[in-house]
Scaffold this active site. Structure first.
Site, PDB file in Angstrom:
ATOM      1  N   CYS A 181       0.816  -1.228   0.000  1.00 18.72           N
ATOM      2  CA  CYS A 181       0.000   0.000   0.000  1.00 18.72           C
ATOM      3  C   CYS A 181       0.841   1.265   0.000  1.00 18.72           C
ATOM      4  O   CYS A 181       0.315   2.360  -0.155  1.00 18.72           O
ATOM      5  CB  CYS A 181      -0.958  -0.003   1.178  1.00 18.72           C
ATOM      6  SG  CYS A 181      -2.059  -1.410   1.149  1.00 18.72           S
TER       7      CYS A 181
ATOM      8  N   HIS B  94      -3.271   7.079   2.887  1.00 14.17           N
ATOM      9  CA  HIS B  94      -3.752   5.818   2.325  1.00 14.17           C
ATOM     10  C   HIS B  94      -5.133   5.518   2.916  1.00 14.17           C
ATOM     11  O   HIS B  94      -5.319   5.534   4.131  1.00 14.17           O
ATOM     12  CB  HIS B  94      -2.738   4.728   2.678  1.00 14.17           C
ATOM     13  CG  HIS B  94      -3.222   3.331   2.402  1.00 14.17           C
ATOM     14  ND1 HIS B  94      -3.873   2.982   1.248  1.00 14.17           N
ATOM     15  CD2 HIS B  94      -3.151   2.194   3.147  1.00 14.17           C
ATOM     16  CE1 HIS B  94      -4.177   1.698   1.290  1.00 14.17           C
ATOM     17  NE2 HIS B  94      -3.758   1.200   2.430  1.00 14.17           N
TER      18      HIS B  94
ATOM     19  N   ASN C 138     -10.150  -0.179   0.719  1.00 12.06           N
ATOM     20  CA  ASN C 138      -8.697  -0.094   0.637  1.00 12.06           C
ATOM     21  C   ASN C 138      -8.237  -0.610  -0.723  1.00 12.06           C
ATOM     22  O   ASN C 138      -8.313  -1.808  -0.990  1.00 12.06           O
ATOM     23  CB  ASN C 138      -8.109  -0.942   1.782  1.00 12.06           C
ATOM     24  CG  ASN C 138      -6.601  -0.953   1.792  1.00 12.06           C
ATOM     25  OD1 ASN C 138      -5.957  -0.603   0.802  1.00 12.06           O
ATOM     26  ND2 ASN C 138      -6.030  -1.380   2.906  1.00 12.06           N
TER      27      ASN C 138
HETATM   28  N1  ACO Z   1     -18.002  -8.383  10.699  1.00 14.91           N
HETATM   29  C1  ACO Z   1     -18.404  -8.622  11.967  1.00 14.91           C
HETATM   30  N2  ACO Z   1     -17.528  -8.909  12.958  1.00 14.91           N
HETATM   31  C2  ACO Z   1     -16.213  -8.960  12.631  1.00 14.91           C
HETATM   32  C3  ACO Z   1     -15.744  -8.732  11.320  1.00 14.91           C
HETATM   33  C4  ACO Z   1     -16.702  -8.438  10.332  1.00 14.91           C
HETATM   34  N3  ACO Z   1     -16.368  -8.180   9.040  1.00 14.91           N
HETATM   35  N4  ACO Z   1     -14.391  -8.832  11.317  1.00 14.91           N
HETATM   36  C5  ACO Z   1     -14.017  -9.123  12.574  1.00 14.91           C
HETATM   37  N5  ACO Z   1     -15.124  -9.216  13.370  1.00 14.91           N
HETATM   38  C6  ACO Z   1     -15.191  -9.474  14.791  1.00 14.91           C
HETATM   39  C7  ACO Z   1     -13.976 -10.214  15.319  1.00 14.91           C
HETATM   40  O1  ACO Z   1     -14.117 -11.600  15.120  1.00 14.91           O
HETATM   41  C8  ACO Z   1     -13.995  -9.839  16.780  1.00 14.91           C
HETATM   42  O2  ACO Z   1     -14.927 -10.626  17.437  1.00 14.91           O
HETATM   43  P1  ACO Z   1     -14.624 -11.177  18.921  1.00 14.91           P
HETATM   44  O3  ACO Z   1     -14.497  -9.964  19.768  1.00 14.91           O
HETATM   45  O4  ACO Z   1     -15.816 -12.020  19.196  1.00 14.91           O
HETATM   46  O5  ACO Z   1     -13.328 -11.944  18.796  1.00 14.91           O
HETATM   47  C9  ACO Z   1     -14.540  -8.407  16.773  1.00 14.91           C
HETATM   48  O6  ACO Z   1     -15.201  -8.241  15.505  1.00 14.91           O
HETATM   49  C10 ACO Z   1     -13.477  -7.348  16.912  1.00 14.91           C
HETATM   50  O7  ACO Z   1     -12.412  -7.645  16.011  1.00 14.91           O
HETATM   51  P2  ACO Z   1     -11.149  -6.736  15.905  1.00 14.91           P
HETATM   52  O8  ACO Z   1     -10.199  -7.331  14.926  1.00 14.91           O
HETATM   53  O9  ACO Z   1     -10.633  -6.429  17.277  1.00 14.91           O
HETATM   54  O10 ACO Z   1     -11.806  -5.401  15.293  1.00 14.91           O
HETATM   55  P3  ACO Z   1     -11.149  -4.024  15.088  1.00 14.91           P
HETATM   56  O11 ACO Z   1     -11.976  -2.997  15.719  1.00 14.91           O
HETATM   57  O12 ACO Z   1      -9.666  -4.041  15.384  1.00 14.91           O
HETATM   58  O13 ACO Z   1     -11.285  -3.809  13.514  1.00 14.91           O
HETATM   59  C11 ACO Z   1     -10.045  -3.960  11.477  1.00 14.91           C
HETATM   60  C12 ACO Z   1     -10.677  -4.730  12.617  1.00 14.91           C
HETATM   61  C13 ACO Z   1     -11.122  -3.166  10.761  1.00 14.91           C
HETATM   62  C14 ACO Z   1      -9.407  -4.951  10.507  1.00 14.91           C
HETATM   63  C15 ACO Z   1      -8.977  -2.981  12.037  1.00 14.91           C
HETATM   64  O14 ACO Z   1      -8.132  -3.661  12.924  1.00 14.91           O
HETATM   65  C16 ACO Z   1      -8.153  -2.345  10.971  1.00 14.91           C
HETATM   66  O15 ACO Z   1      -8.628  -1.558  10.175  1.00 14.91           O
HETATM   67  N6  ACO Z   1      -6.834  -2.624  10.915  1.00 14.91           N
HETATM   68  C17 ACO Z   1      -5.962  -2.038   9.943  1.00 14.91           C
HETATM   69  C18 ACO Z   1      -6.113  -2.758   8.665  1.00 14.91           C
HETATM   70  C19 ACO Z   1      -5.382  -2.115   7.542  1.00 14.91           C
HETATM   71  O16 ACO Z   1      -5.254  -0.910   7.470  1.00 14.91           O
HETATM   72  N7  ACO Z   1      -4.920  -2.937   6.610  1.00 14.91           N
HETATM   73  C20 ACO Z   1      -4.401  -2.498   5.396  1.00 14.91           C
HETATM   74  C21 ACO Z   1      -2.943  -2.367   5.339  1.00 14.91           C
HETATM   75  S1  ACO Z   1      -2.501  -1.883   3.732  1.00 14.91           S
HETATM   76  C22 ACO Z   1      -1.793  -3.167   2.781  1.00 14.91           C
HETATM   77  O17 ACO Z   1      -0.601  -3.245   2.663  1.00 14.91           O
HETATM   78  C23 ACO Z   1      -2.643  -4.135   2.116  1.00 14.91           C
END
Ligand code: ACO
Length: 334
Positions: free
Chosen positions: A113, A252, A282
């Site tokens: 990214c 980004h 993304n």
């Molecule tokens: N729908 C419903 N529930 C979900 C989903 C979904 N799509 N995805 C995860 N959950 C659940 C999990 O299982 C978890 O449940 P639990 O508490 O029972 O275990 C709960 O939601 C919370 O999960 P978290 O992972 O803690 O959620 P968080 O608030 O951290 O959000 C997210 C997750 C959106 C992925 C966030 O961490 C994020 O945006 N991270 C950065 C990602 C990013 O920017 N990536 C791109 C990098 S760029 C590249 O190089 C490709």
């Protein structure tokens, strides 16, 4: 005398196939409410069947060339930032170069990214060193090809697209400063394990789903909200500017919560932190040039505006570029 580089044209392309949260609700155990509150994303675009990363890139480059008033023969270097190339070899840049009838050197840069700032650094350095005068820089990705649409942790986040800029030698600098960084100790945080030389895509690995992107979302989130403000400040300092001088921060587009936190940490008015993540998701290396083109095309960029373009991603990598926008307002359509 050192030559300077500036952006003289921009274009982008989003595929027409829209995947909205309601459709994802029917595919995995998720909800529109969860996706919008945790990420801000409402819809994303998917490359059509048969549409590869090079197909997205070709349209973006054509549009950027029109915007710059140049033709393919005018370009002396083509750099494509991508981590979802059409195939492992040849480089996607070579496929784009042939499709457009260019005859210049062409190669890919894989910084996930952060691909756009990395490719922009290559272009700017080539121009400043006098090795090139007109360079096309592309960020293009079709990462949804590497997403498991049964994995709710990743399938709600990504979309496909491409953006391109033309960078030309100039007397007055437009690209003021770029800083890049990498920390390979975080390589496991975000990866596509199978399909390379370490783990060829054997039927067993494909059956186990190892060809799909996996991510430690929480760790990547923590990394992003730390590295974006730091890289932005560093690039501003290298450019002799400060946060107060910025007309726009263009980060980004990964997650609205990341953008909000970054804006707070930098002390920037939220109105100045560009976001259209709700409609793109993304798009990896395409994200920054797509966002910049949206700003330009919607008439929100004026000549003289100072813009910081900041990426982070797999690697782990990051990169920030500070750009003085020099093009007049446009009414071109995205
Ligand atoms: N729908 C419903 N529930 C979900 C989903 C979904 N799509 N995805 C995860 N959950 C659940 C999990 O299982 C978890 O449940 P639990 O508490 O029972 O275990 C709960 O939601 C919370 O999960 P978290 O992972 O803690 O959620 P968080 O608030 O951290 O959000 C997210 C997750 C959106 C992925 C966030 O961490 C994020 O945006 N991270 C950065 C990602 C990013 O920017 N990536 C791109 C990098 S760029 C590249 O190089 C490709």
């Amino acid at each position: 005398m050192m030559r300077a580089a500036r952006i003289t044209g921009i274009g982008s392309y989003l595929p027409s196939r829209v995947l909205c949260n309601a459709e994802l609700e029917r595919m995995v155990d998720t909800s529109d409410e969860w996706i919008t509150t945790r990420t801000g994303i409402r819809e994303r675009r998917l490359a059509e069947e048969g549409q590869a990363t090079s197909d997205l890139a070709v349209v973006a480059v054509e549009r950027a060339l029109v915007d710059a008033g140049l033709g393919p023969a005018d370009i002396d270097l083509l750099v494509v930032g991508t981590s979802s190339p059409d195939m492992i070899l040849p480089a996607t840049a070579c496929l784009v170069q042939a499709r457009l009838g260019m005859s210049c050197p062409a190669f890919d840069v894989n910084a996930a990214c952060s691909g756009f700032p990395y490719a922009l650094q290559v272009a700017t350095s080539a121009i400043e060193a006098g090795r090139a005068s007109r360079v096309v820089v592309v960020g293009a990705d079709a990462l949804t090809r590497h997403i498991d649409f049964a994995d709710r942790a990743t399938c709600v986040l990504f979309g496909d697209g491409a953006g391109a800029v033309v960078v030309e030698a100039a007397e007055e600098p437009g690209v003021l400063g770029i800083v890049l960084g990498a920390d390979g100790r975080g390589a496991d945080m975000l990866r596509i394990a199978a399909g390379g030389s370490a783990a060829p895509a054997t039927p067993e690995r494909l059956a186990a789903g190892e060809q799909y992107l996996t991510m430690n979302g929480n760790e990547v989130f923590r990394f992003a909200v730390k590295v974006i403000p730091a890289a932005t400040r560093e690039a501003l300092e290298a450019s002799g500017c400060s946060v107060e001088d910025l007309a726009w921060l263009v980060p980004h587009q990964a997650n609205q919560r990341i953008l909000n936190t970054v804006g707070e940490r930098l002390g920037i008015d939220p109105e100045r932190v560009f976001s259209h993540v709700h409609r793109t998701g993304n798009t990896s290396a395409a994200s920054i040039p797509l966002a910049l083109d949206d700003l330009y095309t919607s008439g929100r960029l004026a000549p003289g505006d100072l813009v910081a373009l900041v990426g982070f991603g797999a690697g782990l990598t990051w990169g920030a570029a500070v750009v003085r926008w020099t093009k007049a307002r446009t009414t071109k359509e995205m």
